[in-house]
Design an enzyme around this catalytic site. Sequence first.
Site, PDB file in Angstrom:
ATOM      1  N   SER A 142       0.864  -1.179   0.000  1.00  0.00           N
ATOM      2  CA  SER A 142       0.000   0.000   0.000  1.00  0.00           C
ATOM      3  C   SER A 142       0.895   1.221   0.000  1.00  0.00           C
ATOM      4  CB  SER A 142      -0.885   0.009   1.255  1.00  0.00           C
ATOM      5  OG  SER A 142      -1.551   1.253   1.409  1.00  0.00           O
ATOM      6  N   TYR A 155      -1.270  -0.620  10.954  1.00  0.00           N
ATOM      7  CA  TYR A 155      -1.524  -0.975   9.551  1.00  0.00           C
ATOM      8  C   TYR A 155      -0.426  -0.436   8.650  1.00  0.00           C
ATOM      9  CZ  TYR A 155      -3.586  -1.078   4.916  1.00  0.00           C
ATOM     10  OH  TYR A 155      -3.793  -1.295   3.572  1.00  0.00           O
TER      11      TYR A 155
END
Length: 267
Positions: A142, A155
């Site tokens: 990501s 995360y």
Amino acid sequence: MAIPSKYALITGATSGIGYELAKLFAKDGYSIVIVARYQHELDTTSQALQTLGAPKIITLASDLFDPKAAFDVYKEVKANGIDIDILVNDAGQGLYGEFIETNIQRELDIIQLNIASLVVLTKQFLIDMVYRGKGRILNLASIAGKLPGPLQSVYHGTKAFVHSFTEAIREEVKDKGVTITSLLPGATDTDFFNKAEMTDSKIVQEGELADAEKVAKDGYEALMAGKDMVISGFKNKVQVAISNITPDNKVAAQMHKQQEPAQQTGL
């Protein structure tokens, strides 16, 4: 004589980017092993993929929050005599909130899912691919892995690991017939934000979420071209490029503003 099926294994394949990737593999004639937590969702996904041309679809209900689950997935695939040509590690979750207030057990589960299970599956299937001298792996990182992420600290940290890990092992096997690709999407219109309990954040309420189908297409094309990485979306490319020349503390402050709760207006 029948031509043997090419197999792709996809985790998190029942929704979002994983599901869109599964559709692309089905359209290209791959047999697919789809892995997700719930059998009823796997059954629904399997029926949809069968209409797109996948010769065979195998469903594996597996909770990759469990430290043993990834090992069991590999064992079951091997027990069925299947060689995986392409591995897609898509499954992942996040958790929203200040680190001193969030639930540590949930965060440890997320680390297990986003990092440990991904590492186990990658190692097991990569060994087989190197032995055969061919194969491809797509790991869902990501742009979060390129940016410090207040209110999503764990995360962002897991995705930094996934990208760094992917780049490192790609270098290790570059002469062994196997390519490993890191896909870096930005905020995407999936169930991620609901599961992470962050639907009230500015990035969701005020931002422009990417289309999961477009992200999957970018990742699929990069995977098949053997690229090392792809940042999906022009704005995401710009954001990462700017962050590379901006001090980390300033990037963290900017991300904090983007991810804080949106202003709630009353009647």
